[in-house]
Every structure is written in C-alpha cells, then in structure tokens.
Design a protein around this motif. Sequence first.
Motif, PDB file in Angstrom:
ATOM      1  N   GLU A 226      -9.595  41.084 -59.728  1.00 54.61           N
ATOM      2  CA  GLU A 226      -9.105  40.584 -61.030  1.00 54.61           C
ATOM      3  C   GLU A 226      -8.719  39.108 -60.911  1.00 54.61           C
TER       4      GLU A 226
ATOM      5  N   TYR B 143     -13.474  55.655 -51.246  1.00 58.57           N
ATOM      6  CA  TYR B 143     -13.502  54.191 -51.318  1.00 58.57           C
ATOM      7  C   TYR B 143     -13.696  53.603 -49.921  1.00 58.57           C
ATOM      8  N   TYR B 144     -13.073  54.224 -48.925  1.00 61.42           N
ATOM      9  CA  TYR B 144     -13.147  53.741 -47.544  1.00 61.42           C
ATOM     10  C   TYR B 144     -14.460  54.114 -46.859  1.00 61.42           C
TER      11      TYR B 144
ATOM     12  N   ARG C 278       7.481  54.269 -44.094  1.00 58.18           N
ATOM     13  CA  ARG C 278       7.331  54.269 -45.536  1.00 58.18           C
ATOM     14  C   ARG C 278       6.125  55.073 -46.008  1.00 58.18           C
TER      15      ARG C 278
ATOM     16  N   GLY D 156      -7.331  45.643 -53.394  1.00 56.77           N
ATOM     17  CA  GLY D 156      -8.705  45.164 -53.578  1.00 56.77           C
ATOM     18  C   GLY D 156      -9.019  44.905 -55.043  1.00 56.77           C
ATOM     19  N   ALA D 157      -8.614  45.845 -55.900  1.00 59.06           N
ATOM     20  CA  ALA D 157      -8.907  45.711 -57.335  1.00 59.06           C
ATOM     21  C   ALA D 157      -8.178  44.491 -57.924  1.00 59.06           C
TER      22      ALA D 157
ATOM     23  N   MET E 109       1.323  50.365 -45.649  1.00 58.61           N
ATOM     24  CA  MET E 109       0.764  50.601 -46.982  1.00 58.61           C
ATOM     25  C   MET E 109      -0.030  51.892 -47.001  1.00 58.61           C
ATOM     26  N   GLU E 110       0.026  52.588 -48.112  1.00 63.31           N
ATOM     27  CA  GLU E 110      -0.782  53.787 -48.300  1.00 63.31           C
ATOM     28  C   GLU E 110      -2.215  53.373 -48.600  1.00 63.31           C
ATOM     29  N   SER E 111      -3.142  54.265 -48.275  1.00 60.32           N
ATOM     30  CA  SER E 111      -4.560  53.952 -48.507  1.00 60.32           C
ATOM     31  C   SER E 111      -4.808  53.611 -49.973  1.00 60.32           C
ATOM     32  N   ILE E 112      -4.152  54.327 -50.879  1.00 61.61           N
ATOM     33  CA  ILE E 112      -4.404  54.087 -52.300  1.00 61.61           C
ATOM     34  C   ILE E 112      -3.847  52.716 -52.721  1.00 61.61           C
ATOM     35  N   GLU E 113      -2.812  52.254 -52.041  1.00 62.45           N
ATOM     36  CA  GLU E 113      -2.266  50.922 -52.329  1.00 62.45           C
ATOM     37  C   GLU E 113      -3.244  49.838 -51.868  1.00 62.45           C
ATOM     38  N   PHE E 114      -3.936  50.119 -50.786  1.00 62.59           N
ATOM     39  CA  PHE E 114      -4.943  49.184 -50.291  1.00 62.59           C
ATOM     40  C   PHE E 114      -6.102  49.080 -51.288  1.00 62.59           C
ATOM     41  N   VAL E 115      -6.477  50.211 -51.875  1.00 60.59           N
ATOM     42  CA  VAL E 115      -7.520  50.208 -52.914  1.00 60.59           C
ATOM     43  C   VAL E 115      -7.066  49.335 -54.092  1.00 60.59           C
ATOM     44  N   LYS E 116      -5.802  49.489 -54.482  1.00 57.69           N
ATOM     45  CA  LYS E 116      -5.271  48.700 -55.608  1.00 57.69           C
ATOM     46  C   LYS E 116      -5.230  47.211 -55.276  1.00 57.69           C
TER      47      LYS E 116
ATOM     48  N   ILE F 125       2.457  45.345 -55.443  1.00 58.68           N
ATOM     49  CA  ILE F 125       2.036  46.729 -55.200  1.00 58.68           C
ATOM     50  C   ILE F 125       3.110  47.522 -54.446  1.00 58.68           C
ATOM     51  N   VAL F 126       3.639  46.954 -53.381  1.00 60.32           N
ATOM     52  CA  VAL F 126       4.597  47.740 -52.583  1.00 60.32           C
ATOM     53  C   VAL F 126       6.046  47.496 -53.003  1.00 60.32           C
TER      54      VAL F 126
ATOM     55  N   PHE G 299     -14.275  44.190 -52.978  1.00 64.74           N
ATOM     56  CA  PHE G 299     -13.662  44.907 -51.871  1.00 64.74           C
ATOM     57  C   PHE G 299     -14.491  46.096 -51.409  1.00 64.74           C
ATOM     58  N   ALA G 300     -15.054  46.815 -52.361  1.00 61.89           N
ATOM     59  CA  ALA G 300     -15.837  48.004 -52.004  1.00 61.89           C
ATOM     60  C   ALA G 300     -17.016  47.602 -51.119  1.00 61.89           C
TER      61      ALA G 300
END
Lengths: 86, 266
Positions: free
Chosen positions: A49, B44-45, B168, A44-45, A35-42, A12-13, A57-58
């Motif tokens: 998988e 999501y959070y 970053r 989890g996904a 990490m960006e919040s959206i990367e953390f969501v990814k 991811i990163v 994760f949710a």
Amino acid sequence: MLEVVRAIIAQIVGEEYLLDLQIAMDTSFEDDLEMESIEFVKLGARLTEHYGGNVDFAAFLADLDLDQIIEMRVGTVVDYIVDATA
Amino acid sequence: MSEIVANGVRLHVQHLNPVPASARAKPPVVFLHGLGMDNMASFYYTVAGAVAKTGAEAVLYDLRGHGDSERPRTGYTMEDSIADLGGLLDALDITVPVHLIGNSYGGTIALDFAVEYPHRVAGIVLIEAHFNVEGWAEQIAAERERVALVVAEMGEENLQAWIRRFGRKVVRMMDALSDLANHTSFYPDLTKARPIERDRLRALTCPIRAVYGERSDVPDYEKQLHDLLPHATLTVVPEVGHSVLMDATPQVREIVVDWLASQCAV
C-alpha cells in the motif's frame, strides 16, 4: 526506509510493545519482535500500500523456503524494498 | 483492500493480481486454510506466492474466528463456512468458476462448497483434506475430548502459567485459540456437522488433485478418495504427515503450480 518499515511494524504490533525494543537492520521478526505469521502477512500488504505494486511480498516470499522466511531480519525486507523500488 | 465483510462477518483477505470482473478470463485461485492454529499465512508462506508469480489471480482469506478475521461468538458450522466463501466471492464480484486449494478442513470446505455450488468450482486441490461423511463429526468430538483431558490433567491455571512462559507470539496464538475453542460455538458447531451423502460427493465432476503425507492421520483417505472421488489424482509425499504443506513445501508448491498450468491448457 528503515523508519517507514519501523512505523508500519509499530502500527501492526502496537507502539507500546515496541517501547523496549530498538528496530535495526539485524532485528529478527521471529526471535526479537515475536511477530505472528499473520502479522507478517499484514506487514507485506501495508508495504505494498505504501510503496506500490512493485513491492510484491507474495512474489518475494515465493523464492524463499520456510526457514528463510522464519529467520528473516528487518534488513532483508528493507533491502528488498530498495531493490523493488529502484 | 484487505478487509471485506462477507456473510455479515469481517474477513481478512489478501487479493493478489486482482482482475476486473469484466476482464476475468481464467479461474481465480482461492486458498482455504485449516482449523484452529491455522490461518492464511500457511499458504501465503508456501504456495500462494508461486501461484501469483505465474500471473494467476489469487485470493487468500482467514476463515472466521481465525487469523486476523473477526471472531464472532457463533457461526462455525460447515453451512456457515461455505456461506462465508460464497459471500466473499460475491463481494469480490467473482462470478466465474474458481479453483479451490484447501488444506485439511479447508479441503473439506472446498468439497462441500463444490457439492452445493458445482457451477462455481472449476477444480479442486485437496491437501490432507478430511471428508465430511458419516463419522467425521464424531472424530472431531473425540479429538476435542482428548484435548480437554490433557487440559484437565494439567489444570487450566497451570496451563495458562506454562503458556505465559513463552513470548508474545505464542501467548497471542494460544489466547486466540482458547477464546475460539472455549468461548464461541466453534466445537459444538463442528461436532454437529451434517454429513454429505456419499452419492453427492460421487457426483462431483470437476478435476481434483489430492496430496497427502505418507504418515497422514486422516482416516482412510485412500479408501475415501477411491470410493468418493475416483477421478482424483493422488500423490502421497513420503516421510511427512498431516503438515505436508509445511514439511514438504517445495513438492506441494510444484504439484499445485503444475496442476493449475495443466488446467489452463485444457
């Protein structure tokens, strides 16, 4: 299990960014990995998988407040996966 | 399945508790985040996990140009936003009416979508939503002007140097935002928003739940709700402003979960 989580974080990163960083159980997603919040969501996904639907994760985040999510360390995720896949 | 092409754009989607179209008995819940720095992570959070835990089917996606979705050079009008949402529902084979949970501009999309496709919307939760009525595009233009003045005062080079002192995460967020704001039709498209005629909003019949912060900066939201959506139920959360979703997460979570439960009980 830490190795799997590390490999997915690297996807991811970017492996390049991780060259100078050791990922251990006490590594912080926010302060150490930045990490960006959206990367953390990814993350989890991708864990779902990899490990299947029991790693949800949710639902895991649903029981936490924002500060707990922001301050989370890699070990917390590893422990959750151990519990969820037991 | 986390990437879906809808309306010709690659969208990052998280689909929780997916249900096959033939077995879908309840309205799926679709989350719509706000503009600029925002993406699906804010839901999501905060609220989406609690909603999914009730067993509800939930869909989160990053709007075009945001989060991990594609950032095309054009296509940021409200018409594009609702076409993306319609395209995503089609791609997910969701033909039943959905509940839309929208934060800020996400709420504006929810209302515009409901006006255009009333048969596709079962209910709406507005969190700090703006109303696409006359004067709204001018407010966005004024906001854009304020930001441009700050940047001009600081100087683009100084701004870049200042941002790069952070780590970053901040650099990536600011680079994405800067590309969206300066190198796509994002602002020009938003500032030419065609207002919805007030009577079309007044004609909405689906149930509407509204949540605003006591210190909200959405102009005249109480007056607008009263005028346009008089059947909406409003909660004003004390001591917070526009970021009520992040600053009063437990309250918003409870309001959304309770409201969805009450809708299923009808």
